[in-house]
Design a protein around this motif. Structure first.
Motif, PDB file in Angstrom:
ATOM      1  N   LYS A 117       0.820  -1.219   0.000  1.00 44.66           N
ATOM      2  CA  LYS A 117       0.000   0.000   0.000  1.00 44.66           C
ATOM      3  C   LYS A 117       0.853   1.267   0.000  1.00 44.66           C
ATOM      4  O   LYS A 117       0.363   2.349  -0.315  1.00 44.66           O
ATOM      5  CB  LYS A 117      -0.920   0.005   1.216  1.00 44.66           C
ATOM      6  N   ASP A 126      -5.795  -7.147  -1.649  1.00 43.93           N
ATOM      7  CA  ASP A 126      -7.107  -6.507  -1.773  1.00 43.93           C
ATOM      8  C   ASP A 126      -7.221  -5.608  -2.997  1.00 43.93           C
ATOM      9  O   ASP A 126      -8.292  -5.518  -3.609  1.00 43.93           O
ATOM     10  CB  ASP A 126      -7.393  -5.665  -0.513  1.00 43.93           C
ATOM     11  N   ASP A 127      -6.132  -4.942  -3.335  1.00 41.30           N
ATOM     12  CA  ASP A 127      -6.156  -4.000  -4.468  1.00 41.30           C
ATOM     13  C   ASP A 127      -4.983  -4.320  -5.394  1.00 41.30           C
ATOM     14  O   ASP A 127      -3.913  -3.713  -5.301  1.00 41.30           O
ATOM     15  CB  ASP A 127      -6.056  -2.567  -3.945  1.00 41.30           C
ATOM     16  N   LEU A 160      -3.270  -1.342  -7.345  1.00 40.84           N
ATOM     17  CA  LEU A 160      -2.425  -0.469  -6.527  1.00 40.84           C
ATOM     18  C   LEU A 160      -1.130  -1.184  -6.140  1.00 40.84           C
ATOM     19  O   LEU A 160      -0.047  -0.582  -6.188  1.00 40.84           O
ATOM     20  CB  LEU A 160      -3.179  -0.037  -5.260  1.00 40.84           C
ATOM     21  N   TRP A 168      -6.217  -6.867 -15.896  1.00 37.93           N
ATOM     22  CA  TRP A 168      -5.980  -7.173 -14.479  1.00 37.93           C
ATOM     23  C   TRP A 168      -4.758  -6.392 -13.994  1.00 37.93           C
ATOM     24  O   TRP A 168      -3.741  -6.345 -14.666  1.00 37.93           O
ATOM     25  CB  TRP A 168      -5.761  -8.683 -14.325  1.00 37.93           C
ATOM     26  N   CYS A 169      -4.863  -5.735 -12.885  1.00 38.02           N
ATOM     27  CA  CYS A 169      -3.817  -4.884 -12.305  1.00 38.02           C
ATOM     28  C   CYS A 169      -3.507  -3.678 -13.198  1.00 38.02           C
ATOM     29  O   CYS A 169      -2.446  -3.047 -13.043  1.00 38.02           O
ATOM     30  CB  CYS A 169      -2.527  -5.664 -12.056  1.00 38.02           C
TER      31      CYS A 169
END
Length: 426
Positions: free
Chosen positions: A120, A156-157, A160, A205-206
């Motif tokens: 994060k 989760d992300d 990011l 994706w991503c």
């Protein structure tokens, strides 16, 4: 694809930190390209699921401990290409195994485990082994370095996480002078972006819309042959024409592999270490067909007259070849359980030539996490350092950055005959 008598197989290694998923990634590549037989798959089932890592962890100790210890080589092919994979260990104590695998690789896939990072954070810290293996493959001049960011399916992300990890890798690579060939988000466990790109409902994706890892590997070049360096040829085997009645040339064939440059009839060569010169009369292929040969290809060479040439000698270009050296400034990856200390004598193997080499002094130890120079008087197992070697007889070498062949040696313990160190000439 390359047009040569070589197979265009790509030899690549997977490396990175412990439990980043290297063995699972290779298992995924093997399964999804249908390179695994059904009975082999049945033998690696755990609770009804295929344990992909067990396809490469071949040693009983690896299966018991759940880690990779030695380099496991696996083979597979697609319609476009053949591949040889080396699964390199992630543990620091097996750095020597990873160095051995990387020294002859065309490419390296460095796996990065997303869930081990503080993904994060924009300015996140990479794992030490990610940095270490990236620096080592760069030091060993592996031509193509691909970063595969794994386990993004478990965060989760994912977008990011990929964005922040990619930024951290590019910052590290810039500071370390590493050229990144490609970067790709993957899930080795689920197979996303490994052989095929993610399916339609996971498009982009991503935030990644590039090719899958396999597609990237299919497009990578092989290590270029060292054709720009002056001709050199380590003699591996001497064959005598017992019944030859030809008097216009020598009666022996010198077999080996052209290390650098190229060779053709009419070319003047010198023999190392004797210094005698002769003219190449014939260049033969493995099937004894007359054929000019370039670096990377096996050849049989017949000279125009009899000169003293034995296994271990070198045939060199008359002009432009390096001089023999009795002292070498080197970088050594130490593999022996006994530390390297000044004063010890080893056998040095260069091509097929054996000479005694004495450790004159240990200049520095390289911090394997940063490659910073640190004061040292010895090299412990798996350490890397700058060492000066004094040779009993001269060797013809070039810096490793100019030639991966002329610039590489192996040190062997004179008593145990164990391979003790991998040597790169500075």
């Amino acid at each position: 694809m390359q047009n040569s008598e070589h197979s265009s197989a790509l030899k690549f290694i997977t490396c990175g930190s412990v439990d980043d998923g290297k063995s699972t990634l290779i298992g995924r590549l093997l399964v999804d390209t249908k390179a695994v037989l059904q009975d082999h798959l049945a033998g690696v089932q755990r609770s009804g699921e295929t344990d992909l890592a067990l396809l490469t962890d071949g040693l009983s100790a690896e299966r018991e401990q759940g880690i990779t210890i030695d380099v496991a080589y696996r083979y597979f092919n697609t319609e476009a290409r053949k591949f040889i994979i080396g699964d390199a260990p992630g543990h620091e104590q097996y750095t020597r195994n990873m160095v051995t695998a990387a020294s002859s690789a065309d490419a390296a896939v460095v796996l990065v485990d997303a869930i081990k990072l503080d993904w994060k954070k924009p300015a996140l810290e990479l794992l030490p082994q990610t940095r270490r293996h990236s620096l080592l493959v760069n030091l060993l001049r592996v031509p193509s370095i691909v970063f595969a960011i794994n386990k993004l399916d478990a965060v989760d992300d994912p977008a990011l996480a990929y964005q922040n990890i990619e930024a951290a890798l590019r910052k590290f690579a810039t500071e370390a002078g590493i050229t990144i060939t490609a970067m790709v988000p993957v899930s080795a466990l689920k197979g996303w972006n490994v052989v095929d790109t993610t399916n339609a409902d996971q498009a982009a994706w991503c935030g990644y819309t590039g090719p899958s890892l396999l597609s990237i590997l299919e497009a990578l070049p092989n290590t270029p042959a060292e054709t720009e360096v002056a001709f050199s040829f380590p003699v591996q085997w001497v064959e005598k024409f017992h019944d030859s009645g030809v008097t216009t040339q020598g009666r022996r064939v010198f077999w080996g592999r052209v290390a650098t440059g190229s060779v053709e009839p009419g070319q003047t060569v010198q023999v190392f270490p004797s210094g005698q010169t002769a003219v190449v009369s014939q260049v033969l292929s493995a099937t004894r067909e007359p054929q000019n040969k370039a670096a990377g290809h096996s050849a049989g060479i017949v000279l125009d007259r009899e000169v003293d040439v034995s296994r271990g000698d070198w045939l060199l270009a008359e002009l432009g070849s390096p001089e023999g050296q009795r002292q070498l400034n080197t970088t050594i990856a130490w593999m022996d359980d006994e530390p390297l200390v000044a004063g010890r004598v080893y056998w040095a193997l260069h091509g097929h030539r054996w000479v005694k080499a004495k450790v004159q002094r240990v200049e520095h130890r390289l911090n394997v996490n940063t490659l910073a120079k640190e004061e040292a008087t010895e090299l412990a197992p798996n350490a890397i350092g700058h060492v000066t070697l004094a040779l009993q007889e001269p060797l013809v070498t070039l810096p490793f950055k100019q030639s991966r062949i002329l610039g590489a040696l192996v040190l062997v313990d004179t008593a145990t005959h164990k391979t003790s160190g991998a040597v790169l000439v500075n």
